[in-house]
Design a protein around this motif. Structure first.
Motif, PDB file in Angstrom:
ATOM      1  N   TYR A  72      15.096  81.498  45.383  1.00  0.00           N
ATOM      2  CA  TYR A  72      16.068  80.516  44.648  1.00  0.00           C
ATOM      3  C   TYR A  72      16.658  81.133  43.834  1.00  0.00           C
ATOM      4  O   TYR A  72      17.996  80.729  43.660  1.00  0.00           O
ATOM      5  CB  TYR A  72      14.910  79.633  44.204  1.00  0.00           C
ATOM      6  N   THR A  73      16.511  82.325  43.025  1.00  0.00           N
ATOM      7  CA  THR A  73      17.366  82.938  42.090  1.00  0.00           C
ATOM      8  C   THR A  73      18.366  83.573  42.683  1.00  0.00           C
ATOM      9  O   THR A  73      19.515  83.591  42.126  1.00  0.00           O
ATOM     10  CB  THR A  73      16.657  83.851  41.404  1.00  0.00           C
ATOM     11  N   SER A  74      18.485  84.042  43.989  1.00  0.00           N
ATOM     12  CA  SER A  74      19.521  84.618  44.634  1.00  0.00           C
ATOM     13  C   SER A  74      20.403  83.524  45.152  1.00  0.00           C
ATOM     14  O   SER A  74      21.530  83.731  45.265  1.00  0.00           O
ATOM     15  CB  SER A  74      18.900  85.507  46.042  1.00  0.00           C
ATOM     16  N   PHE A  75      19.915  82.497  45.481  1.00  0.00           N
ATOM     17  CA  PHE A  75      20.853  81.294  45.921  1.00  0.00           C
ATOM     18  C   PHE A  75      21.546  80.902  44.541  1.00  0.00           C
ATOM     19  O   PHE A  75      23.042  80.707  44.825  1.00  0.00           O
ATOM     20  CB  PHE A  75      19.842  80.032  46.418  1.00  0.00           C
ATOM     21  N   THR A  76      20.978  80.748  43.581  1.00  0.00           N
ATOM     22  CA  THR A  76      21.801  80.261  42.287  1.00  0.00           C
ATOM     23  C   THR A  76      22.777  81.444  41.770  1.00  0.00           C
ATOM     24  O   THR A  76      23.849  81.215  41.353  1.00  0.00           O
ATOM     25  CB  THR A  76      20.810  80.055  41.047  1.00  0.00           C
ATOM     26  N   ARG A  77      22.242  82.700  42.189  1.00  0.00           N
ATOM     27  CA  ARG A  77      23.158  83.728  41.818  1.00  0.00           C
ATOM     28  C   ARG A  77      24.698  83.653  42.783  1.00  0.00           C
ATOM     29  O   ARG A  77      25.601  83.785  42.263  1.00  0.00           O
ATOM     30  CB  ARG A  77      22.983  85.266  41.929  1.00  0.00           C
ATOM     31  N   LYS A  78      24.260  83.144  44.150  1.00  0.00           N
ATOM     32  CA  LYS A  78      25.510  83.249  45.070  1.00  0.00           C
ATOM     33  C   LYS A  78      26.220  82.077  44.589  1.00  0.00           C
ATOM     34  O   LYS A  78      27.551  81.929  44.581  1.00  0.00           O
ATOM     35  CB  LYS A  78      24.897  82.884  46.343  1.00  0.00           C
ATOM     36  N   LEU A  79      25.551  80.728  44.020  1.00  0.00           N
ATOM     37  CA  LEU A  79      26.386  79.701  43.671  1.00  0.00           C
ATOM     38  C   LEU A  79      27.362  80.124  42.314  1.00  0.00           C
ATOM     39  O   LEU A  79      28.597  79.774  42.511  1.00  0.00           O
ATOM     40  CB  LEU A  79      25.404  78.683  43.068  1.00  0.00           C
ATOM     41  N   ASN A  80      26.858  81.044  41.772  1.00  0.00           N
ATOM     42  CA  ASN A  80      27.832  81.487  40.330  1.00  0.00           C
ATOM     43  C   ASN A  80      28.701  82.381  40.840  1.00  0.00           C
ATOM     44  O   ASN A  80      29.830  82.238  40.367  1.00  0.00           O
ATOM     45  CB  ASN A  80      26.793  82.186  39.469  1.00  0.00           C
ATOM     46  N   ARG A  81      28.623  83.041  41.823  1.00  0.00           N
ATOM     47  CA  ARG A  81      29.770  84.146  42.480  1.00  0.00           C
ATOM     48  C   ARG A  81      30.734  83.360  43.048  1.00  0.00           C
ATOM     49  O   ARG A  81      31.835  83.653  42.963  1.00  0.00           O
ATOM     50  CB  ARG A  81      29.013  85.012  43.419  1.00  0.00           C
ATOM     51  N   TRP A  82      30.494  82.045  43.648  1.00  0.00           N
ATOM     52  CA  TRP A  82      31.356  81.205  44.325  1.00  0.00           C
ATOM     53  C   TRP A  82      32.177  80.394  43.128  1.00  0.00           C
ATOM     54  O   TRP A  82      32.726  79.301  43.744  1.00  0.00           O
ATOM     55  CB  TRP A  82      30.539  80.567  45.257  1.00  0.00           C
ATOM     56  N   GLY A  83      31.660  80.481  42.094  1.00  0.00           N
ATOM     57  CA  GLY A  83      32.313  79.503  40.791  1.00  0.00           C
ATOM     58  C   GLY A  83      31.808  78.202  40.603  1.00  0.00           C
ATOM     59  O   GLY A  83      32.191  77.314  40.059  1.00  0.00           O
ATOM     60  N   PHE A  84      30.525  77.974  41.266  1.00  0.00           N
ATOM     61  CA  PHE A  84      29.856  76.609  40.935  1.00  0.00           C
ATOM     62  C   PHE A  84      29.461  76.763  39.442  1.00  0.00           C
ATOM     63  O   PHE A  84      29.073  77.812  38.972  1.00  0.00           O
ATOM     64  CB  PHE A  84      28.596  76.453  41.689  1.00  0.00           C
ATOM     65  N   THR A  85      29.626  75.515  38.885  1.00  0.00           N
ATOM     66  CA  THR A  85      28.856  75.433  37.398  1.00  0.00           C
ATOM     67  C   THR A  85      27.934  74.677  37.312  1.00  0.00           C
ATOM     68  O   THR A  85      27.788  73.359  38.007  1.00  0.00           O
ATOM     69  CB  THR A  85      30.150  75.000  36.573  1.00  0.00           C
ATOM     70  N   ARG A  86      26.760  74.976  36.724  1.00  0.00           N
ATOM     71  CA  ARG A  86      25.677  74.056  36.432  1.00  0.00           C
ATOM     72  C   ARG A  86      25.673  73.216  35.235  1.00  0.00           C
ATOM     73  O   ARG A  86      26.369  73.664  34.331  1.00  0.00           O
ATOM     74  CB  ARG A  86      24.206  75.006  36.192  1.00  0.00           C
TER      75      ARG A  86
END
Length: 156
Positions: A110-124
């Motif tokens: 899950y943490t790898s997935f959230t890092r990937k979201l961050n690299r693609w510019g997603f904001t939580r």
């Protein structure tokens, strides 16, 4: 053989697919251009976005994520918010076991997935009624062409 258009190539592949089915080959050989467990998704024959002329080009992370979100089987695990401009993961454990491991390499975290979201510019979203949801201005429900404007920053 060279084809004069993408339609001719798709027709030839569809014929090959029918031929493979008639010869009772395993379904993996028949599912040309479909997502395979463990990743490697490619748009070879058609796709969810008929305007896309990227035949044979691997789908980007946002395109795969949109496919996951639009899959009815995942709606109790990961889903769009009603306005369609953000999504929410409601069951992390099920998301990892049933979604990540199917669409990405096995043993995805899950943490790898959230890092990937961050690299693609997603904001939580950190506050309010949508707390925990993720959004990106170029990632909106059913708008595959908009997510083509998304870029990935390097991980270093």
């Amino acid at each position: 053989k060279h084809f004069s258009s993408a339609t001719d190539a798709a027709s030839a592949l569809a014929g090959l697919s029918s031929s493979l089915e008639e010869n009772h080959l395993p379904s993996a050989a028949v599912n040309i251009g479909r997502a395979k467990p463990g990743g490697g998704v490619t748009n070879i024959v058609g796709n969810d976005d008929e305007e896309d002329g990227n035949l044979g080009i691997p789908m980007t992370f946002p395109q795969i994520l949109m496919t996951i979100l639009n899959d009815e089987e995942n709606k109790n695990i990961i889903a769009w918010l009603p306005h369609g401009k953000a999504f929410f993961i409601s069951h992390r454990k099920a998301f990892v076991e049933k979604v990540l491991n199917l669409h990405f390499k096995n043993n995805s975290k899950y943490t790898s997935f959230t890092r990937k979201l961050n690299r693609w510019g997603f904001t939580r979203v950190n506050r309010g009624p949508e707390e925990g949801a993720y959004f990106h201005m170029f990632f909106q429900r059913d708008n595959y062409s908009l997510c083509r404007h998304m870029t990935c920053s390097s991980s270093s």
